[in-house]
Design a protein around this motif. Structure first.
Motif, mmCIF file in Angstrom:
data_model
loop_
_atom_site.group_PDB
_atom_site.id
_atom_site.type_symbol
_atom_site.label_atom_id
_atom_site.label_comp_id
_atom_site.label_asym_id
_atom_site.label_seq_id
_atom_site.Cartn_x
_atom_site.Cartn_y
_atom_site.Cartn_z
ATOM 1 N N ALA A 95 81.147 -28.444 24.355
ATOM 2 C CA ALA A 95 79.733 -27.911 23.969
ATOM 3 C C ALA A 95 79.618 -26.422 24.530
ATOM 4 O O ALA A 95 78.983 -25.586 23.808
ATOM 5 N N ALA A 98 81.562 -24.390 22.112
ATOM 6 C CA ALA A 98 80.773 -24.184 20.791
ATOM 7 C C ALA A 98 79.747 -23.310 21.192
ATOM 8 O O ALA A 98 79.386 -22.434 20.193
ATOM 9 N N ALA A 102 79.038 -19.809 19.106
ATOM 10 C CA ALA A 102 77.773 -19.566 18.245
ATOM 11 C C ALA A 102 76.705 -18.521 18.707
ATOM 12 O O ALA A 102 75.665 -18.046 17.990
ATOM 13 N N THR A 118 72.941 -25.882 20.065
ATOM 14 C CA THR A 118 74.145 -26.476 20.358
ATOM 15 C C THR A 118 74.217 -28.007 20.591
ATOM 16 O O THR A 118 74.700 -28.767 19.937
ATOM 17 N N ALA A 122 75.253 -31.038 18.384
ATOM 18 C CA ALA A 122 76.448 -31.817 18.780
ATOM 19 C C ALA A 122 75.987 -33.207 18.823
ATOM 20 O O ALA A 122 76.444 -34.265 18.482
ATOM 21 N N VAL A 166 79.730 -28.354 10.490
ATOM 22 C CA VAL A 166 80.433 -26.949 10.415
ATOM 23 C C VAL A 166 80.426 -26.298 9.123
ATOM 24 O O VAL A 166 79.976 -25.215 8.864
#
Length: 268
Positions: A95, A98, A102, A118, A122, A166
């Motif tokens: 995470a 990610a 992001a 995020t 997730a 995504v």
């Protein structure tokens, strides 16, 4: 984003995942273990009844006398804690990566807001969507001959959900210049829901995941506990990592601005 910054965020993400795992373990132990014990008791009672009907009444007693490799008390404490904490650290690291990608790419959100988004994405793609199609079941309640098939379908649903998530983000970004951020987000979200619903209809169901006659109350208690564990894990992660990321990025920004400030010549 600089590699050292990503490394710092990765470490803080794993730390946040560890802290979140502690909270998730508490929920799993208090809310989930009673339903696991209940399901095991139901399974043992059904096995004893089947053995008695088959004329092998002594088989259940011999089976109960066998020494367990890992005791139930160890499974519900040390084993559960180890599994949840490792899971939390691993997901926290993923995470955090990610989040690093992001940040600044999905809108002008602060690090805390980006961490929350995020974590929400997730939780939705990695757990909630697969859970809605293939809900969690207690151990030893399904057909053991199809456990491989059921596991494959569950991970396939996770992969599909992540890819669709995504894709929805990419679609929203491409539509934003023409439709605006809000309308683009609505269109992307609707597309995600529509394609996910189509996948639900196409993928086969787990009809043999729960044996007939298993108590419905016990089953839903386990599923609600499983959902609660994941929700707590991601909420705590979002809060802790958002704070740590905000602090780390603020420190980096301050360090980058310090030389420029010190180079200002003194008056006179």
């Amino acid at each position: 984003m600089h590699a050292s910054t990503v490394r710092t965020l990765l470490i803080r993400g794993m730390l946040a995942g560890l802290i979140a795992g502690l909270f998730a373990f508490a929920v799993a132990y208090v809310g989930g273990e009673p339903s696991v014990d209940g399901s095991i008791a139901v399974e043992e009672a059904q096995a004893a009844q089947e053995a008695a009907h088959a004329g092998h009444g002594g088989g259940a007693g011999e089976e109960a006398e066998e020494e367990e490799v890992v005791s139930r008390s160890a499974q519900s404490t040390f084993g559960l804690a180890t599994g949840v904490l490792v899971y939390g650290v691993a997901l926290g690291g993923v995470a955090a990566l990610a989040f690093s990608f992001a940040l600044g790419r999905i809108g002008r959100f602060s690090p805390r807001a980006t961490a929350a988004l995020t974590a929400a994405a997730a939780f939705t793609t990695v757990y909630l969507v697969p859970f809605l199609k293939y809900p969690a079941t207690p151990p030893a309640v399904g057909n053991p001959d199809t456990i491989g098939k059921r596991t494959t379908l569950f991970f396939l649903m996770i992969l599909l959900s992540v890819l669709l998530g995504v894709g929805a983000v990419i679609l929203g970004r491409r539509l934003a210049p023409r439709l605006g951020n809000w309308n683009a987000s609505l269109v992307a979200g609707f597309g995600f829901v529509a394609v996910t619903a189509l996948a639900f209809a196409v993928l086969p169901a787990n009809d043999d995941a729960v044996k007939a006659g298993f108590p419905a109350k016990l089953l839903w208690e386990f599923r609600l506990a499983s959902l609660g564990v994941q929700a707590v894990l991601w909420v705590v992660f979002a809060m802790v990592f958002g704070f740590l990321a905000q602090k780390a990025l603020a420190a980096r920004t301050s360090d980058a601005e310090t030389p420029a400030r010190t180079e200002v010549p003194a008056a006179g």
